[in-house]
Each structure stands twice: as structure tokens, then as C-alpha cells.
Design a protein around this motif. Structure first.
Motif, PDB file in Angstrom:
ATOM      1  N   TYR A 266      25.999  37.996 -20.578  1.00 25.94           N
ATOM      2  CA  TYR A 266      24.826  37.110 -20.475  1.00 25.94           C
ATOM      3  C   TYR A 266      24.155  36.971 -21.831  1.00 25.94           C
ATOM      4  O   TYR A 266      23.825  35.848 -22.269  1.00 25.94           O
ATOM      5  CB  TYR A 266      23.877  37.700 -19.434  1.00 25.94           C
ATOM      6  CG  TYR A 266      22.500  37.112 -19.337  1.00 25.94           C
ATOM      7  CD1 TYR A 266      22.276  35.738 -19.274  1.00 25.94           C
ATOM      8  CD2 TYR A 266      21.384  37.961 -19.269  1.00 25.94           C
ATOM      9  CE1 TYR A 266      20.991  35.214 -19.148  1.00 25.94           C
ATOM     10  CE2 TYR A 266      20.099  37.451 -19.142  1.00 25.94           C
ATOM     11  CZ  TYR A 266      19.902  36.083 -19.087  1.00 25.94           C
ATOM     12  OH  TYR A 266      18.632  35.567 -18.958  1.00 25.94           O
ATOM     13  N   PHE A 267      23.971  38.085 -22.519  1.00 28.37           N
ATOM     14  CA  PHE A 267      23.330  38.048 -23.833  1.00 28.37           C
ATOM     15  C   PHE A 267      24.189  37.275 -24.840  1.00 28.37           C
ATOM     16  O   PHE A 267      23.662  36.519 -25.665  1.00 28.37           O
ATOM     17  CB  PHE A 267      23.076  39.463 -24.339  1.00 28.37           C
ATOM     18  CG  PHE A 267      22.213  40.302 -23.435  1.00 28.37           C
ATOM     19  CD1 PHE A 267      21.279  39.724 -22.582  1.00 28.37           C
ATOM     20  CD2 PHE A 267      22.328  41.696 -23.434  1.00 28.37           C
ATOM     21  CE1 PHE A 267      20.477  40.495 -21.740  1.00 28.37           C
ATOM     22  CE2 PHE A 267      21.530  42.475 -22.608  1.00 28.37           C
ATOM     23  CZ  PHE A 267      20.614  41.877 -21.760  1.00 28.37           C
ATOM     24  N   ALA A 268      25.501  37.469 -24.764  1.00 28.83           N
ATOM     25  CA  ALA A 268      26.399  36.744 -25.674  1.00 28.83           C
ATOM     26  C   ALA A 268      26.331  35.245 -25.421  1.00 28.83           C
ATOM     27  O   ALA A 268      26.385  34.438 -26.371  1.00 28.83           O
ATOM     28  CB  ALA A 268      27.834  37.251 -25.511  1.00 28.83           C
ATOM     29  N   ALA A 269      26.203  34.861 -24.148  1.00 29.25           N
ATOM     30  CA  ALA A 269      26.088  33.435 -23.821  1.00 29.25           C
ATOM     31  C   ALA A 269      24.807  32.851 -24.410  1.00 29.25           C
ATOM     32  O   ALA A 269      24.807  31.737 -24.958  1.00 29.25           O
ATOM     33  CB  ALA A 269      26.112  33.247 -22.303  1.00 29.25           C
ATOM     34  N   LEU A 270      23.702  33.587 -24.318  1.00 26.50           N
ATOM     35  CA  LEU A 270      22.440  33.123 -24.899  1.00 26.50           C
ATOM     36  C   LEU A 270      22.556  33.004 -26.421  1.00 26.50           C
ATOM     37  O   LEU A 270      22.069  32.029 -27.015  1.00 26.50           O
ATOM     38  CB  LEU A 270      21.306  34.073 -24.529  1.00 26.50           C
ATOM     39  CG  LEU A 270      20.814  33.993 -23.081  1.00 26.50           C
ATOM     40  CD1 LEU A 270      19.965  35.205 -22.730  1.00 26.50           C
ATOM     41  CD2 LEU A 270      20.029  32.696 -22.836  1.00 26.50           C
ATOM     42  N   ASN A 271      23.193  33.977 -27.058  1.00 20.85           N
ATOM     43  CA  ASN A 271      23.389  33.896 -28.508  1.00 20.85           C
ATOM     44  C   ASN A 271      24.216  32.671 -28.878  1.00 20.85           C
ATOM     45  O   ASN A 271      23.896  31.956 -29.846  1.00 20.85           O
ATOM     46  CB  ASN A 271      24.086  35.166 -29.023  1.00 20.85           C
ATOM     47  CG  ASN A 271      23.133  36.336 -29.204  1.00 20.85           C
ATOM     48  OD1 ASN A 271      21.930  36.151 -29.338  1.00 20.85           O
ATOM     49  ND2 ASN A 271      23.666  37.541 -29.213  1.00 20.85           N
ATOM     50  N   GLY A 272      25.279  32.421 -28.128  1.00 20.27           N
ATOM     51  CA  GLY A 272      26.119  31.270 -28.417  1.00 20.27           C
ATOM     52  C   GLY A 272      25.413  29.948 -28.191  1.00 20.27           C
ATOM     53  O   GLY A 272      25.686  28.955 -28.878  1.00 20.27           O
ATOM     54  N   TYR A 273      24.487  29.950 -27.235  1.00 22.84           N
ATOM     55  CA  TYR A 273      23.754  28.710 -26.922  1.00 22.84           C
ATOM     56  C   TYR A 273      22.692  28.404 -27.968  1.00 22.84           C
ATOM     57  O   TYR A 273      22.578  27.266 -28.447  1.00 22.84           O
ATOM     58  CB  TYR A 273      23.097  28.867 -25.546  1.00 22.84           C
ATOM     59  CG  TYR A 273      22.424  27.615 -25.022  1.00 22.84           C
ATOM     60  CD1 TYR A 273      23.181  26.540 -24.551  1.00 22.84           C
ATOM     61  CD2 TYR A 273      21.038  27.510 -24.968  1.00 22.84           C
ATOM     62  CE1 TYR A 273      22.577  25.400 -24.046  1.00 22.84           C
ATOM     63  CE2 TYR A 273      20.418  26.378 -24.476  1.00 22.84           C
ATOM     64  CZ  TYR A 273      21.196  25.318 -24.011  1.00 22.84           C
ATOM     65  OH  TYR A 273      20.577  24.188 -23.529  1.00 22.84           O
ATOM     66  N   PHE A 274      21.916  29.408 -28.346  1.00 20.89           N
ATOM     67  CA  PHE A 274      20.795  29.186 -29.262  1.00 20.89           C
ATOM     68  C   PHE A 274      21.188  29.309 -30.732  1.00 20.89           C
ATOM     69  O   PHE A 274      20.490  28.767 -31.603  1.00 20.89           O
ATOM     70  CB  PHE A 274      19.661  30.159 -28.955  1.00 20.89           C
ATOM     71  CG  PHE A 274      18.873  29.805 -27.730  1.00 20.89           C
ATOM     72  CD1 PHE A 274      17.900  28.817 -27.772  1.00 20.89           C
ATOM     73  CD2 PHE A 274      19.112  30.441 -26.525  1.00 20.89           C
ATOM     74  CE1 PHE A 274      17.169  28.474 -26.641  1.00 20.89           C
ATOM     75  CE2 PHE A 274      18.391  30.111 -25.381  1.00 20.89           C
ATOM     76  CZ  PHE A 274      17.416  29.122 -25.434  1.00 20.89           C
ATOM     77  N   HIS A 275      22.290  29.986 -31.024  1.00 22.97           N
ATOM     78  CA  HIS A 275      22.697  30.197 -32.416  1.00 22.97           C
ATOM     79  C   HIS A 275      24.194  29.948 -32.573  1.00 22.97           C
ATOM     80  O   HIS A 275      24.955  30.856 -32.905  1.00 22.97           O
ATOM     81  CB  HIS A 275      22.338  31.626 -32.855  1.00 22.97           C
ATOM     82  CG  HIS A 275      20.896  31.992 -32.614  1.00 22.97           C
ATOM     83  ND1 HIS A 275      19.882  31.577 -33.456  1.00 22.97           N
ATOM     84  CD2 HIS A 275      20.319  32.711 -31.613  1.00 22.97           C
ATOM     85  CE1 HIS A 275      18.728  32.028 -32.983  1.00 22.97           C
ATOM     86  NE2 HIS A 275      18.969  32.717 -31.875  1.00 22.97           N
TER      87      HIS A 275
END
Length: 277
Positions: A75-84
Motif C-alpha cells: 500500500y505504501f509503495a503504491a502511494l509512493n508510486g502515485y505521488f512521486h
């Protein structure tokens, strides 16, 4: 425009998972982002799992903590990929559907939450399970995997109550269905998690080098379901969503704060849920 979510550092413990989710909740409140709906729900569930580990509900507590860390890290990796996207690998299609959906005002609270649940359970859970207990070791995880079902089922009543406080039409539906609605939700959770277990079994039974292909195909399927969750087909379902949405709170900050208010006090496992393990 809201400020982007700061990049998320790697986590190694369930306490760090809870703290990281809290950061996502806080950012969502500050930026009035509907991403906070799923984050608040996920924080509650993670704290419930942590309490279960502390109470020795699982056969292997340390392994369960590793499982939680591996699972949350997706989940955290998905957020990183989405925002950065320039600094991190691209995210899966199903998470992009959920995150893009958070920008839409039309879906109701439950749709936004289910879009996140869909991506995290239908795709991430099976991958995490096979990673923590790879190949022939996977069956050793099954009992603890099912114990999580009981922990989740024990949270349903309170979560439904929180949502109903923000959504009068859903509350009216609950008044009609009462306990049957809770049973339906709990049973649906089992069905979805059983599907995730099947996906983990598929990964465990295949050579590792074909995992990326299997995961990509499954991701596309889960993304398609996510789109249906956010934009349900048929006039009847669309009209029902409109009716629920017209009476539902559209105050994003208030909604997140309400969902998050009791997250630190998860409900204990019920006898009914425990009996189903």
C-alpha cells in the motif's frame, strides 16, 4: 491543489505501520483528500491485528507481524508510486483506479473505502501471503490467515455504525436489515479473502519467474472490478448511489475524523467470529 503526500520510508514493524498510516490520515485531513477514508479504516484494522498478536491469537505472532509489514508495504509503495512517479516504481493499475477515484466527488463513502479494499485484498494480500510463506510453506499460514477473518468480522459492527452516522440512507437500510447486513458483510469479507488465498496458492504453485505475468493479469482484473465499484453499472444501482449520496455527509474532514475517532480502540474478537475460524 493539495500538497503531495510526502514519500513514505520503509517500515519494519507493525508499530511503524500504524504510525505511517496515521501520517496518511493526518495528511488527508490537512488536504481534504478522500484517500483518508480507506486509510482510517486500514489503521483500525491494523491496530486490531496488532492487539491480536499481543493477545496470542495467532499460531506464529512474529510471522504475523512480518506478514502485516509486507502487506502494508505494498500500500505504501503504491502511494509512493502515485505521488512521486519519478522517484519510485509505477503502481499497479488497481491502486491507480482507487487513488484516481478519490478525486471524484460522486462516489459515496462506502465506494471510496471499497475501492481501496479491492486493490489491497484482491491483489496485495495474496502476493504478501506467498512472500511471507513461499511455495510449500504457504499451507502453514492458512490458520493464521483465517484468524484474521475473525478479527475483521469483529470490527464490522462498529465500522458500520460509524458509516451510518455519516450516511442517513445507509442507516435506514441497516435499520431494515439489522444483523443480516452485518452477517452479509462478514461473509463477503471471507469470500474476498478466500479469493486472495487462492491467488496466493496459484503464485506458490508456479515458477517464480512467471509471477510478474500472473500478477499483471490479475491486477488488470482487479482494476476492472475497482472501476465497477466506483461507477456501478445499471440505472438501479446508479440511482441508489445518488439517493445515498444526496443525504450523506460530504464534509471530507469531518468524515475522516469520524472514521478515525475510534480507530485506536478496536473491538475485541466476538465469540461468533472466533467460532468460524
Amino acid at each position: 491543489m493539495p500538497s503531495p503526500l510526502p514519500s513514505i520510508s520503509p517500515v519494519t514493524s507493525i508499530d511503524q505501520v500504524v504510525d505511517t498510516i496515521q501520517g496518511i490520515v493526518d495528511w488527508s485531513i490537512a488536504n481534504e483528500s478522500r484517500l483518508g477514508y480507506f486509510a482510517a479504516l486500514y489503521k483500525r484494522i491494523t491496530i486490531a491485528i496488532r492487539k491480536g498478536i499481543e493477545d496470542h491469537l495467532f499460531d506464529d505472532g512474529p510471522r504475523m507481524e512480518r506478514f502485516d509489514v509486507i502487506f502494508a508495504s505494498r500500500y505504501f509503495a503504491a502511494l509512493n508510486g502515485y505521488f512521486h512517479p519519478a522517484q519510485f516504481p509505477s503502481l499497479s493499475d488497481c491502486w491507480r483506479v482507487a487513488f484516481d477515484g478519490a478525486l471524484l466527488p460522486e462516489p459515496i463513502l462506502v465506494q471510496h473505502m471499497l475501492a481501496g479494499v479491492n486493490a489491497h485484498i484482491d491483489l496485495d494480500l495474496g502476493i504478501a501471503a506467498e512472500e511471507v510463506a513461499p511455495g510449500p510453506l504457504l499451507p502453514t499460514l492458512h490458520h493464521d490467515f483465517n484468524t484474521v477473518n475473525a478479527v475483521l468480522a469483529s470490527q464490522v459492527s462498529t465500522v458500520v455504525g460509524e458509516i451510518n452516522s455519516l450516511s442517513p440512507v445507509l442507516a435506514d437500510i441497516y435499520d431494515v436489515l439489522m444483523k443480516h447486513e452485518l452477517d452479509l458483510i462478514a461473509d463477503a469479507l471471507v469470500v474476498v479473502r478466500d479469493s486472495a488465498w487462492h491467488f496466493a496458492s496459484v503464485l506458490a504453485s508456479k515458477p517464480g519467474f512467471i509471477d510478474p505475468t500472473i500478477i499483471k493479469l490479475h491486477d488488470l482484473k482487479v482494476a476492472g472490478l475497482g472501476k465497477l465499484i466506483l461507477d456501478p453499472p445499471g440505472l438501479l444501482l446508479s440511482h441508489l448511489v445518488e439517493i445515498i449520496g444526496a443525504a450523506e455527509s460530504r464534509d471530507i474532514v469531518k468524515n475522516i475524523q469520524t472514521l478515525d475517532a475510534v480507530a485506536n480502540r478496536p473491538a475485541p474478537m466476538t465469540k461468533t467470529a472466533a467460532a468460524k475460524i
